[in-house]
Motif scaffolding. Sequence first.
Motif, PDB file in Angstrom:
ATOM      1  N   LEU A 234      26.294 -41.610 -17.852  1.00 23.03           N
ATOM      2  CA  LEU A 234      26.031 -40.841 -16.640  1.00 23.03           C
ATOM      3  C   LEU A 234      26.347 -41.668 -15.395  1.00 23.03           C
ATOM      4  O   LEU A 234      26.956 -41.163 -14.440  1.00 23.03           O
ATOM      5  CB  LEU A 234      24.570 -40.389 -16.613  1.00 23.03           C
ATOM      6  CG  LEU A 234      24.134 -39.449 -17.739  1.00 23.03           C
ATOM      7  CD1 LEU A 234      22.641 -39.145 -17.620  1.00 23.03           C
ATOM      8  CD2 LEU A 234      24.935 -38.165 -17.721  1.00 23.03           C
ATOM      9  N   VAL A 237      30.134 -41.774 -14.849  1.00 25.13           N
ATOM     10  CA  VAL A 237      30.698 -40.558 -14.268  1.00 25.13           C
ATOM     11  C   VAL A 237      30.321 -40.430 -12.798  1.00 25.13           C
ATOM     12  O   VAL A 237      31.145 -40.032 -11.964  1.00 25.13           O
ATOM     13  CB  VAL A 237      30.239 -39.317 -15.065  1.00 25.13           C
ATOM     14  CG1 VAL A 237      30.582 -38.032 -14.340  1.00 25.13           C
ATOM     15  CG2 VAL A 237      30.891 -39.316 -16.444  1.00 25.13           C
ATOM     16  N   MET A 238      29.084 -40.768 -12.471  1.00 25.10           N
ATOM     17  CA  MET A 238      28.691 -40.742 -11.055  1.00 25.10           C
ATOM     18  C   MET A 238      29.515 -41.732 -10.248  1.00 25.10           C
ATOM     19  O   MET A 238      29.973 -41.422  -9.139  1.00 25.10           O
ATOM     20  CB  MET A 238      27.192 -41.026 -10.920  1.00 25.10           C
ATOM     21  CG  MET A 238      26.315 -39.871 -11.381  1.00 25.10           C
ATOM     22  SD  MET A 238      24.552 -40.095 -11.022  1.00 25.10           S
ATOM     23  CE  MET A 238      24.078 -41.256 -12.322  1.00 25.10           C
ATOM     24  N   SER A 241      32.957 -40.519  -9.594  1.00 22.00           N
ATOM     25  CA  SER A 241      32.939 -39.436  -8.605  1.00 22.00           C
ATOM     26  C   SER A 241      32.515 -39.914  -7.233  1.00 22.00           C
ATOM     27  O   SER A 241      32.440 -39.106  -6.288  1.00 22.00           O
ATOM     28  CB  SER A 241      31.973 -38.328  -9.077  1.00 22.00           C
ATOM     29  OG  SER A 241      32.276 -37.890 -10.371  1.00 22.00           O
ATOM     30  N   VAL A 248      23.346 -36.002  -6.594  1.00 20.92           N
ATOM     31  CA  VAL A 248      23.552 -34.969  -7.619  1.00 20.92           C
ATOM     32  C   VAL A 248      22.570 -33.841  -7.358  1.00 20.92           C
ATOM     33  O   VAL A 248      21.353 -34.038  -7.377  1.00 20.92           O
ATOM     34  CB  VAL A 248      23.344 -35.549  -9.032  1.00 20.92           C
ATOM     35  CG1 VAL A 248      23.442 -34.443 -10.078  1.00 20.92           C
ATOM     36  CG2 VAL A 248      24.367 -36.642  -9.321  1.00 20.92           C
ATOM     37  N   PHE A 251      21.472 -31.403 -12.368  1.00 20.73           N
ATOM     38  CA  PHE A 251      21.743 -32.147 -13.597  1.00 20.73           C
ATOM     39  C   PHE A 251      21.451 -31.216 -14.769  1.00 20.73           C
ATOM     40  O   PHE A 251      20.303 -30.812 -14.988  1.00 20.73           O
ATOM     41  CB  PHE A 251      20.867 -33.398 -13.658  1.00 20.73           C
ATOM     42  CG  PHE A 251      20.953 -34.146 -14.958  1.00 20.73           C
ATOM     43  CD1 PHE A 251      22.169 -34.391 -15.574  1.00 20.73           C
ATOM     44  CD2 PHE A 251      19.792 -34.637 -15.562  1.00 20.73           C
ATOM     45  CE1 PHE A 251      22.237 -35.082 -16.774  1.00 20.73           C
ATOM     46  CE2 PHE A 251      19.852 -35.340 -16.758  1.00 20.73           C
ATOM     47  CZ  PHE A 251      21.077 -35.565 -17.367  1.00 20.73           C
ATOM     48  N   THR A 307      26.948 -30.476  -6.045  1.00 21.61           N
ATOM     49  CA  THR A 307      27.425 -31.223  -7.206  1.00 21.61           C
ATOM     50  C   THR A 307      26.605 -30.850  -8.436  1.00 21.61           C
ATOM     51  O   THR A 307      25.385 -30.696  -8.367  1.00 21.61           O
ATOM     52  CB  THR A 307      27.341 -32.736  -6.967  1.00 21.61           C
ATOM     53  OG1 THR A 307      26.003 -33.074  -6.559  1.00 21.61           O
ATOM     54  CG2 THR A 307      28.317 -33.165  -5.892  1.00 21.61           C
ATOM     55  N   LEU A 309      26.152 -32.107 -12.442  1.00 19.50           N
ATOM     56  CA  LEU A 309      26.426 -33.095 -13.484  1.00 19.50           C
ATOM     57  C   LEU A 309      26.031 -32.493 -14.827  1.00 19.50           C
ATOM     58  O   LEU A 309      24.862 -32.183 -15.061  1.00 19.50           O
ATOM     59  CB  LEU A 309      25.643 -34.380 -13.227  1.00 19.50           C
ATOM     60  CG  LEU A 309      25.734 -35.477 -14.296  1.00 19.50           C
ATOM     61  CD1 LEU A 309      27.178 -35.907 -14.526  1.00 19.50           C
ATOM     62  CD2 LEU A 309      24.875 -36.678 -13.896  1.00 19.50           C
ATOM     63  N   ALA A 311      25.928 -32.937 -19.023  1.00 20.24           N
ATOM     64  CA  ALA A 311      25.878 -34.028 -20.002  1.00 20.24           C
ATOM     65  C   ALA A 311      25.485 -33.481 -21.360  1.00 20.24           C
ATOM     66  O   ALA A 311      24.681 -32.548 -21.456  1.00 20.24           O
ATOM     67  CB  ALA A 311      24.886 -35.105 -19.563  1.00 20.24           C
ATOM     68  N   ALA A 321      30.086 -36.366 -20.461  1.00 22.09           N
ATOM     69  CA  ALA A 321      29.510 -36.032 -19.161  1.00 22.09           C
ATOM     70  C   ALA A 321      30.634 -35.610 -18.226  1.00 22.09           C
ATOM     71  O   ALA A 321      31.760 -36.108 -18.325  1.00 22.09           O
ATOM     72  CB  ALA A 321      28.753 -37.221 -18.570  1.00 22.09           C
ATOM     73  N   MET A 323      31.287 -34.333 -13.988  1.00 22.23           N
ATOM     74  CA  MET A 323      30.803 -34.043 -12.644  1.00 22.23           C
ATOM     75  C   MET A 323      31.670 -32.954 -12.023  1.00 22.23           C
ATOM     76  O   MET A 323      32.907 -33.058 -12.007  1.00 22.23           O
ATOM     77  CB  MET A 323      30.849 -35.287 -11.756  1.00 22.23           C
ATOM     78  CG  MET A 323      30.257 -35.072 -10.369  1.00 22.23           C
ATOM     79  SD  MET A 323      28.455 -34.939 -10.385  1.00 22.23           S
ATOM     80  CE  MET A 323      28.042 -36.690 -10.588  1.00 22.23           C
TER      81      MET A 323
END
Length: 336
Positions: A234, A237-238, A241, A248, A251, A307, A309, A311, A321, A323
């Motif tokens: 996670l 991916v954050m 991005s 985020v 989620f 946004t 996210l 997963a 995951a 985004m």
Amino acid sequence: MVEPIGVLGTGSYLPTRVVENAEVAVPAGVDAEWIERKTGIRSRRRAAPEQATSDLAARAADAALEAAGIEAADLSYLVVATSTPDQPQPATGCLVQHLIGARNAAAFDLNAVCSGFLFGLATAGRLLGGDGGGYGLVVGADIYSRILDPTDRRTAVLFGDGAGAVVLGPVPAGHGMLAVRMRSDGGSRGLIEVPGGGSRMPPSPAMLDAGAQYFRMIGREVKDYVSTHVPPLLREVMGASELAAEEVDHFVPHQANGLMLADLAGRAGLSEAIRTSVWDYGNTGAASVPITLDDTVRGAGVAPGETVLLAAFGGGMSMAAAMLRWSASARARRAA
């Protein structure tokens, strides 16, 4: 230049039969309070005897297409993520293609167990981006009730049946899929499996006597695996991005177990953003992420520019995951 691809519409379908904890507790040798305390689950849905995975998938697909304002004939690709197909051959995706009238779509299945929807999202997104546009449909659908041992409290109390879907297509610059990551670990395959019914252990009276046709999971080791491996994914991916956890807005994780999700969100700094459906639907396998996404869009709502996210984690072991930055055109609908 690769065209940005994002979600244009979401849809879901839950079978009408509601199964409360008391119904699954007795065969599993537990009580209803134990199930809710250990998992957070209060109820789940069960497919009707005449329903197969393709039937659930088609209902969710129709809902997503209606929300997106796209005709099935306009689809270029149709991906069905499932580990409970209608039959070994042909692909359930081809059955769904026929049911919804997606006559121009290349249709196929993808099995990454509970991570399948996100693997399918990444695959369809790359195909559409590489082709320079068009539309794709990704469906996550599972009927786990058909492969559960009702006496196994580690699995029988967790799972429900359902399907969720998204329509993918071109979105404005800066929107859509910002980053996707996928991981597989075949060395840990024994944590989650259905050992019988394939080429290694074909169907036979001996296989059935051994109960090898049933889904098996080593729950505590799965929880430890997820706690160790998913939070770094996670964060990756954050980072890709260029977003921090507090940026985020939503989620949406795989709905494996309510207590596990709370722990995962806490470890990743996403407790305020987490969205859940596990309480009412249980673990719906590859369907859980798109069902929960559709619930979120129809419920709290996802505003343009926010946004999201996504997963997932499951057998394989597999993890993924993604985004997304939401587009103004993305809508939701649940099939009746």
